[in-house]
Design an enzyme around this catalytic site. Structure first.
Site, mmCIF file in Angstrom:
data_model
loop_
_atom_site.group_PDB
_atom_site.id
_atom_site.type_symbol
_atom_site.label_atom_id
_atom_site.label_comp_id
_atom_site.label_asym_id
_atom_site.label_seq_id
_atom_site.Cartn_x
_atom_site.Cartn_y
_atom_site.Cartn_z
ATOM 1 N N GLY A 1 -9.548 3.720 -4.818
ATOM 2 C CA GLY A 1 -10.381 3.753 -3.560
ATOM 3 C C GLY A 1 -10.698 2.445 -2.958
ATOM 4 O O GLY A 1 -11.298 2.273 -1.949
ATOM 5 N N GLN A 2 -9.595 1.372 -3.367
ATOM 6 C CA GLN A 2 -9.468 0.120 -2.662
ATOM 7 C C GLN A 2 -9.079 0.403 -1.252
ATOM 8 O O GLN A 2 -7.839 0.628 -0.766
ATOM 9 C CB GLN A 2 -8.729 -0.838 -3.510
ATOM 10 C CG GLN A 2 -8.554 -2.259 -2.509
ATOM 11 C CD GLN A 2 -7.604 -3.215 -3.517
ATOM 12 O OE1 GLN A 2 -6.862 -2.764 -4.211
ATOM 13 N NE2 GLN A 2 -7.894 -4.446 -2.965
ATOM 14 N N HIS B 1 -17.855 -5.950 -4.050
ATOM 15 C CA HIS B 1 -19.215 -5.499 -3.384
ATOM 16 C C HIS B 1 -20.132 -5.935 -4.108
ATOM 17 O O HIS B 1 -20.324 -5.570 -5.717
ATOM 18 C CB HIS B 1 -18.964 -3.705 -3.434
ATOM 19 C CG HIS B 1 -18.053 -3.298 -2.665
ATOM 20 N ND1 HIS B 1 -18.205 -2.833 -1.307
ATOM 21 C CD2 HIS B 1 -16.600 -3.052 -2.698
ATOM 22 C CE1 HIS B 1 -17.110 -2.709 -0.871
ATOM 23 N NE2 HIS B 1 -16.114 -2.586 -1.585
ATOM 24 N N HIS C 1 -11.667 -8.048 -3.464
ATOM 25 C CA HIS C 1 -13.009 -7.996 -3.178
ATOM 26 C C HIS C 1 -14.133 -7.682 -3.938
ATOM 27 O O HIS C 1 -13.828 -6.641 -4.378
ATOM 28 C CB HIS C 1 -13.352 -7.803 -1.714
ATOM 29 C CG HIS C 1 -13.115 -6.463 -1.401
ATOM 30 N ND1 HIS C 1 -11.762 -5.759 -1.405
ATOM 31 C CD2 HIS C 1 -14.072 -5.178 -1.154
ATOM 32 C CE1 HIS C 1 -12.064 -4.523 -0.850
ATOM 33 N NE2 HIS C 1 -13.364 -4.171 -1.071
ATOM 34 N N VAL D 1 -9.330 -1.801 1.409
ATOM 35 C CA VAL D 1 -8.740 -3.095 2.193
ATOM 36 C C VAL D 1 -7.907 -3.895 1.078
ATOM 37 O O VAL D 1 -8.367 -4.137 0.223
ATOM 38 C CB VAL D 1 -9.997 -4.218 2.590
ATOM 39 C CG1 VAL D 1 -9.422 -5.216 3.403
ATOM 40 C CG2 VAL D 1 -10.834 -3.345 3.617
#
Length: 176
Positions: free
Chosen positions: A120-121, A129, A127, A123
């Site tokens: 589900g990455q 969350h 990073h 971008v």
């Protein structure tokens, strides 16, 4: 007569070749796009920056205080981070947590980091969350539901996004 049949075949083959060439170029451009390397996104959402790390307020928060902590250097996966970036990212997560506690009156948080499209990455830039929780909000079912429907929500209005980024920026500056 055979030349007349040959022209439509050549034109069809050429058309298909051009179609797939253009499709591949567009697909490659879409897959190479990185929102976190875009000046407009950074200007709208950034509330903290140092020499290696940036913190952003997400434009579609799961809960109030939902932030993203990213390296400045464009890399796609966690294992590509240097030891220095990992250490500095941890320090920024602590700063973000202190600011969120002050601004949003939170007591706990979840850190989520995904590596790859299969998990589900969305971008292609590593990073974390940071999703804070308040003490009264202890329902994991509610959190999972919010996590699921967040992508369907509209982005925060610009004024609200600026409001939250300014509040987080001020809280971090006060703590330093």
């Amino acid at each position: 007569m055979s030349k007349l049949l040959l022209y439509p075949i050549i034109v069809s083959c050429l058309s298909l070749f051009i179609y797939f060439l253009v499709k591949k170029s567009i697909s490659s451009a879409v897959n190479n796009y990185c929102a976190f390397c875009t000046t407009m996104v950074l200007e709208r959402q950034k509330f903290y920056e140092d020499d290696r790390i940036i913190a952003l307020y997400t434009y579609k928060p799961i809960l109030p205080g939902h932030c993203l902590i990213i390296p400045k250097r464009h890399i796609e996966r966690f294992e590509e981070l240097t030891d220095e970036e990992i250490m500095q990212m941890g320090q920024v997560i602590k700063k973000v947590n202190q600011a969120a506690k002050q601004v949003f009156k939170t007591s706990s948080y979840i850190l989520l980091q995904k590596n790859g499209l299969e998990v589900g990455q969305s971008v292609p830039h590593v990073h974390f969350h940071y999703v804070p929780r308040v003490s009264e909000d202890n329902s994991m079912l509610k959190l999972l539901l919010k996590l699921y429907i967040t992508n369907l929500k509209k982005p925060l209005p610009t004024e609200k996004l600026y409001h939250f980024t300014n509040m987080m920026k001020e809280a971090i500056e006060e703590a330093e």
